[in-house]
Structure formats: C-alpha cells, structure tokens
Design an enzyme around this catalytic site. Structure first.
Site, mmCIF file in Angstrom:
data_model
loop_
_atom_site.group_PDB
_atom_site.id
_atom_site.type_symbol
_atom_site.label_atom_id
_atom_site.label_comp_id
_atom_site.label_asym_id
_atom_site.label_seq_id
_atom_site.Cartn_x
_atom_site.Cartn_y
_atom_site.Cartn_z
ATOM 1 N N ASN A 83 1.130 20.491 -20.558
ATOM 2 C CA ASN A 83 0.786 19.825 -21.826
ATOM 3 C C ASN A 83 1.105 20.681 -23.046
ATOM 4 O OD1 ASN A 83 -0.191 17.515 -20.619
ATOM 5 N ND2 ASN A 83 -2.247 18.375 -20.360
ATOM 6 N N ARG A 91 0.817 -1.231 0.000
ATOM 7 C CA ARG A 91 0.000 0.000 0.000
ATOM 8 C C ARG A 91 0.845 1.273 0.000
ATOM 9 N NH1 ARG A 91 -3.087 -2.976 3.733
ATOM 10 N NH2 ARG A 91 -4.999 -3.773 2.791
ATOM 11 N N HIS A 127 1.953 19.197 -26.359
ATOM 12 C CA HIS A 127 1.698 17.760 -26.268
ATOM 13 C C HIS A 127 0.445 17.309 -27.010
ATOM 14 C CE1 HIS A 127 4.982 17.782 -23.489
ATOM 15 N NE2 HIS A 127 4.877 16.485 -23.270
ATOM 16 N N ARG A 185 -1.651 22.447 -13.747
ATOM 17 C CA ARG A 185 -0.712 21.402 -14.169
ATOM 18 C C ARG A 185 -0.887 21.111 -15.665
ATOM 19 N NH1 ARG A 185 1.442 16.193 -10.706
ATOM 20 N NH2 ARG A 185 2.845 15.417 -12.320
ATOM 21 N N GLU A 226 11.380 19.420 -23.470
ATOM 22 C CA GLU A 226 10.560 19.650 -22.279
ATOM 23 C C GLU A 226 11.090 20.851 -21.492
ATOM 24 O OE1 GLU A 226 7.794 18.053 -21.863
ATOM 25 O OE2 GLU A 226 7.981 16.069 -22.806
ATOM 26 N N LYS A 263 8.744 23.091 -13.027
ATOM 27 C CA LYS A 263 7.758 22.010 -12.936
ATOM 28 C C LYS A 263 7.306 21.823 -11.483
ATOM 29 C CE LYS A 263 6.316 17.423 -14.135
ATOM 30 N NZ LYS A 263 6.527 16.104 -14.696
ATOM 31 N N GLU A 319 -3.473 17.556 -10.910
ATOM 32 C CA GLU A 319 -3.855 17.989 -12.260
ATOM 33 C C GLU A 319 -5.317 18.407 -12.378
ATOM 34 O OE1 GLU A 319 -2.269 15.448 -15.249
ATOM 35 O OE2 GLU A 319 -2.761 16.829 -16.859
ATOM 36 N N HIS A 325 1.401 14.538 -29.294
ATOM 37 C CA HIS A 325 0.903 13.158 -29.171
ATOM 38 C C HIS A 325 0.335 12.659 -30.482
ATOM 39 C CE1 HIS A 325 0.463 13.316 -24.541
ATOM 40 N NE2 HIS A 325 1.569 12.699 -24.883
ATOM 41 N N HIS A 341 9.547 10.950 -28.218
ATOM 42 C CA HIS A 341 8.520 11.813 -27.626
ATOM 43 C C HIS A 341 8.943 13.293 -27.678
ATOM 44 C CE1 HIS A 341 5.478 13.240 -24.829
ATOM 45 N NE2 HIS A 341 6.431 13.774 -24.107
ATOM 46 N N LYS A 371 3.982 11.475 -10.818
ATOM 47 C CA LYS A 371 3.107 10.629 -11.638
ATOM 48 C C LYS A 371 3.831 9.319 -11.930
ATOM 49 C CE LYS A 371 0.372 13.826 -14.469
ATOM 50 N NZ LYS A 371 0.114 14.189 -15.872
HETATM 51 P P1 NAD Z 1 13.751 5.731 -21.545
HETATM 52 O O1 NAD Z 1 13.586 5.456 -20.114
HETATM 53 O O2 NAD Z 1 13.242 4.716 -22.494
HETATM 54 O O3 NAD Z 1 15.291 6.003 -21.856
HETATM 55 C C1 NAD Z 1 15.698 6.272 -23.179
HETATM 56 C C2 NAD Z 1 16.854 5.351 -23.592
HETATM 57 O O4 NAD Z 1 18.058 5.772 -22.960
HETATM 58 C C3 NAD Z 1 16.672 3.908 -23.176
HETATM 59 O O5 NAD Z 1 17.185 3.082 -24.186
HETATM 60 C C4 NAD Z 1 17.519 3.798 -21.910
HETATM 61 O O6 NAD Z 1 17.946 2.478 -21.637
HETATM 62 C C5 NAD Z 1 18.679 4.682 -22.275
HETATM 63 N N1 NAD Z 1 19.402 5.275 -21.165
HETATM 64 C C6 NAD Z 1 18.909 5.782 -20.017
HETATM 65 N N2 NAD Z 1 19.868 6.406 -19.330
HETATM 66 C C7 NAD Z 1 21.010 6.273 -20.023
HETATM 67 C C8 NAD Z 1 22.340 6.718 -19.828
HETATM 68 N N3 NAD Z 1 22.667 7.485 -18.782
HETATM 69 N N4 NAD Z 1 23.269 6.393 -20.735
HETATM 70 C C9 NAD Z 1 22.933 5.675 -21.846
HETATM 71 N N5 NAD Z 1 21.683 5.253 -22.102
HETATM 72 C C10 NAD Z 1 20.738 5.556 -21.201
HETATM 73 O O7 NAD Z 1 13.070 7.110 -21.972
HETATM 74 P P2 NAD Z 1 12.905 8.516 -21.245
HETATM 75 O O8 NAD Z 1 12.851 9.486 -22.341
HETATM 76 O O9 NAD Z 1 13.856 8.708 -20.134
HETATM 77 O O10 NAD Z 1 11.461 8.389 -20.576
HETATM 78 C C11 NAD Z 1 10.318 8.156 -21.356
HETATM 79 C C12 NAD Z 1 9.245 7.577 -20.472
HETATM 80 O O11 NAD Z 1 8.972 8.493 -19.415
HETATM 81 C C13 NAD Z 1 7.933 7.317 -21.185
HETATM 82 O O12 NAD Z 1 7.436 6.057 -20.815
HETATM 83 C C14 NAD Z 1 7.018 8.416 -20.658
HETATM 84 O O13 NAD Z 1 5.662 8.041 -20.633
HETATM 85 C C15 NAD Z 1 7.561 8.628 -19.278
HETATM 86 N N6 NAD Z 1 7.286 9.957 -18.715
HETATM 87 C C16 NAD Z 1 6.725 10.017 -17.492
HETATM 88 C C17 NAD Z 1 6.467 11.232 -16.905
HETATM 89 C C18 NAD Z 1 5.921 11.300 -15.524
HETATM 90 O O14 NAD Z 1 5.537 12.390 -15.061
HETATM 91 N N7 NAD Z 1 5.880 10.206 -14.809
HETATM 92 C C19 NAD Z 1 6.774 12.421 -17.588
HETATM 93 C C20 NAD Z 1 7.358 12.327 -18.843
HETATM 94 C C21 NAD Z 1 7.608 11.083 -19.394
HETATM 95 MG MG MG Z 2 6.250 15.021 -22.327
#
Ligand code: NAD
Ligand code: MG
Length: 360
Positions: free
Chosen positions: A243, A119, A246, A239, A183, A225, A235, A250, A263, A141
């Site tokens: 977007n 939990r 986005h 918040r 971003e 942020k 949100e 998207h 993205h 999130k």
């Molecule tokens: P990711 O986690 O897929 O990382 C991108 C790539 O970089 C991957 O191949 C990873 O293995 C590699 N990588 C990571 N760190 C590295 C490093 N230091 N050196 C070499 N390679 C490295 O992608 P991301 O862009 O970090 O995150 C995208 C995800 O985040 C999506 O699923 C998205 O929905 C989510 N997201 C969440 C929020 C939130 O508020 N929770 C906000 C924005 C995005």
């Molecule tokens: Mg984004």
C-alpha cells in the site's frame, strides 16, 4: 521462444508467471488446460488486437468468448452477473478453464467469476497492461466494485498460470504504460534498492520499450510482489507494504474525481508524499527522499498534488478510507530506499498539517 519461467511454490498455491514475447502458442497453455473448453474473457479494445492470436494457440479446445465493454465502470456486480450468465449458458464445467485477456479490469472480473462459478474454477491470466502484468495478475486478489467503494466484493483466488507477453505493451497508450511504472517504483522502494538503482540507470531503455529491459523490469517487480504475497497471501501483515503511496494516492484519486488521474498517476504522487512525510516526520534521509521524487519524475509521472485539490478534503478522504480507523491513519513509509515500515498511528492533524505545507 524466449521466456523467463518464474515459479513460486509456497503453500497453498503454486503457479508460474511466464514473461517474454511471442508466448501465445499451444505449448505455453497446454500444461495448464485440463477440460475440453476454454472461456476467454476480454474487452472491446483488447479483443481486436490479440484475441485471434490467442484463439490460434487454443485451437485444440472448444473456445467461448465474452467481451466486456471497456472501462472501470463495468467492473460492477451487474456486469459480473451477465458474465456469469454467459458462462453458465454454455455449461462451463469445473475442469474447464477461464482465461482473462486484458488489463486489471478484465482480470479482476474474470478472476472473481472463476472464484465463484462451480465453487472455484481454474483461471489463466493473460495481462495486457503494464499495471496488470506487474500488479493485478500477481497475488490472487479478485473483485468487483460497489457504488459505495472500489473492490468491496471479491475473493482471493490464485490463477493457475500467468502469461505475460511484452508485445502487448506495444499497443498500450503511453499514459497507461507510465501509470504501470508507478507500481514498479513502489516495489523497488519497498524491498530492493539495487532494483531502484537499475530503474534509474535504465529509465531511457524502458521508456523506449527495449525488450530485454522490459522483461527484466517486469520479472523483478513480479518477484518482489510474489515474495511478499507468498509470505502473507491473505493480507494479515507485510502484504500491507504494497500500500506504499496508496493511502495518499487513493485520497487524491477520489478527490480528483473519476477520469482525471489514472490510478498509477495518483500513486506516483502518493509515493512522493510518503517519501516527503517520512523525511519530515519519520526516518527517511533527505537524500533518499529526493532520489525517490527524482525517479518518479524521470518517468514523466506527477510528483505533487494537483492545484485543484485542497488539504482539508484530502485529509477527510483519508479518514474515510476503509483501511483506517477513525482517529488515526495507517501509513506505509519508506525508511530508506529498499525498506519500508508501517506506522499505524499518524494523527489526522499531523496529516492535515503536512498536506497543507505540501500544497504551499
Ligand atoms: P484497465 O484494465 O482498465 O486497462 C486500461 C486501458 O487499457 C483500458 O482502456 C484497456 O481496454 C486498455 N488496454 C488494455 N490492454 C491494452 C493493450 N495491450 N493495448 C491497448 N489498450 C489496452 O486498467 P489496468 O490499469 O490494467 O487495471 C486497473 C484495474 O486493476 C482496476 O480495476 C484495479 O482495481 C485493478 N487492480 C487489481 C489488483 C489486484 O490485485 N487484483 C491490483 C491492482 C489493480
Ligand atoms: Mg495500486
């Protein structure tokens, strides 16, 4: 050890975002660790680079590790279930701590596991992509994807600490680094025109990974942020500003298909479209619209819709976006650099006309 200590403490949560270099050490983690065990979640790409350093910093605790395969497709309920199985099988207790070492995928998966197991457990985010350092690790999130949509299953669960070591950016592929900049530009347009100018002036230093420029950039972006989230954690109002870019983004990401655009690249195009739309149909000046597009371009990010897409399919994708009602689209639009507004009633025909023109 040099680091910036960024705290924000509006109810109902308080935590620190540490930003600097060489942060994988005992002192940094000690205050936030209560139980005897830590459970590190990482992936097959990041673990060989940074897991050993992190383990050294945690050597006073029993350490469990779990590596996900790399990729957004593993941000699924099935992989999440396997992750929980691993946590339960080592009998992780409520006062133990989960640590996410990786990008947004690892952070979201581990975060959602922390939100649910027992939990709710404490989680430390150790983001290793620029996007996760400025975006996904801030704000609480967490989610996994469902075949019918991204991030459909999740929870709000704030971390107890975020440790952002800029050294991890040294191994990040350049394309991923630039995608994270989107971003950051977005944050500047939303609420900080001085930061927008700073980005413009410091673009070269940032692109060369100058350490002090990186720390300033990440700190300022996190602060923007964090301020928005602190005011509207669940949100219900502002918040939604986050977007910006986005709604168009998207649609572009979805229509381009999996693996074509990152993205952040789709968001870069989305930001430029929001600027152009606001100039043509709302209140942004031509000068500010052009400044926005120029800054996006300066970081080598795309600014226009790829030719293989068309206006009708993009309009349809925007109609289907979960954040829109069927007849009108909600857009976050820049009013000027440093200020945005939400327009909840942009008609589909207006969007279609705009996109058709934008693709001419
Ligand atoms: P990711 O986690 O897929 O990382 C991108 C790539 O970089 C991957 O191949 C990873 O293995 C590699 N990588 C990571 N760190 C590295 C490093 N230091 N050196 C070499 N390679 C490295 O992608 P991301 O862009 O970090 O995150 C995208 C995800 O985040 C999506 O699923 C998205 O929905 C989510 N997201 C969440 C929020 C939130 O508020 N929770 C906000 C924005 C995005
Ligand atoms: Mg984004």
């Amino acid at each position: 050890m040099k680091y910036i200590d960024l705290s924000f403490d509006s109810e109902p949560f308080t935590y620190k975002i540490l930003i600097g270099k060489d942060l994988f050490n005992k002192k940094v983690f000690a205050d936030s660790l209560k139980g005897n065990s830590v459970f590190i979640v990482s992936n097959e790409t990041v673990a060989p680079l940074y897991l050993n350093q992190l383990k050294l910093a945690l050597s006073d605790y029993s350490i469990f590790t779990y590596l996900l395969p790399d990729g957004e497709q593993y941000k699924s309920l099935d992989s999440w279930q396997e992750l929980l199985n691993a946590m339960i099988s080592v009998r992780l207790r409520r006062n133990d701590t989960i640590i996410a070492l990786g990008g947004g995928v690892v952070g979201d998966m581990a975060g959602f596991a922390a939100a649910c197991l027992n939990r709710g457990m404490s989680i430390i985010q150790v983001p290793t992509t620029l996007l996760s350092q400025v975006d996904s690790s801030v704000g609480g999130k967490t989610a996994v994807n469902h075949p019918l949509g991204k991030n459909l299953i999740g929870a709000f669960h704030q971390p107890s600490l975020v440790v952002t070591d800029i050294k991890t950016l040294g191994t990040l592929p350049e394309r991923e680094f630039l995608a994270g900049i989107s971003e950051i530009i977005k944050a500047a347009i939303i609420s900080d025109s001085a930061f927008f100018e700073w980005l413009d002036e410091n673009a070269l230093h940032i692109l060369e990974h100058d350490e002090s420029a990186l720390v300033t950039m990440i700190e300022t972006s996190c602060r923007i942020k964090a301020d928005i989230v602190a005011e509207d954690a669940k949100e219900k109002g502002i918040r939604a500003w986050l977007n910006l870019g986005h709604t168009f983004g998207h649609a572009i990401e979805t229509c381009a298909g999996y693996g074509k655009l990152l993205h952040g690249e789709a968001v870069a195009i989305g930001i430029c479209l929001a600027a152009k739309f606001s100039f043509g149909n709302s209140s942004l000046s031509k000068t500010d619209s052009e400044r926005i597009v120029r800054l996006v371009q300066k970081f080598g990010l795309p600014t226009t819709i790829p030719e293989y897409l068309n206006a009708d399919e993009l309009t349809n994708a925007m109609r289907l976006d979960k954040k829109n009602t069927s007849e009108s689209i909600t857009l976050v639009l820049p009013e000027k650099v440093g200020k945005v507004m939400i327009d909840k009633s942009v008609s589909l025909s207006e969007i279609n006309e705009f996109l058709t023109q934008a693709m001419d």
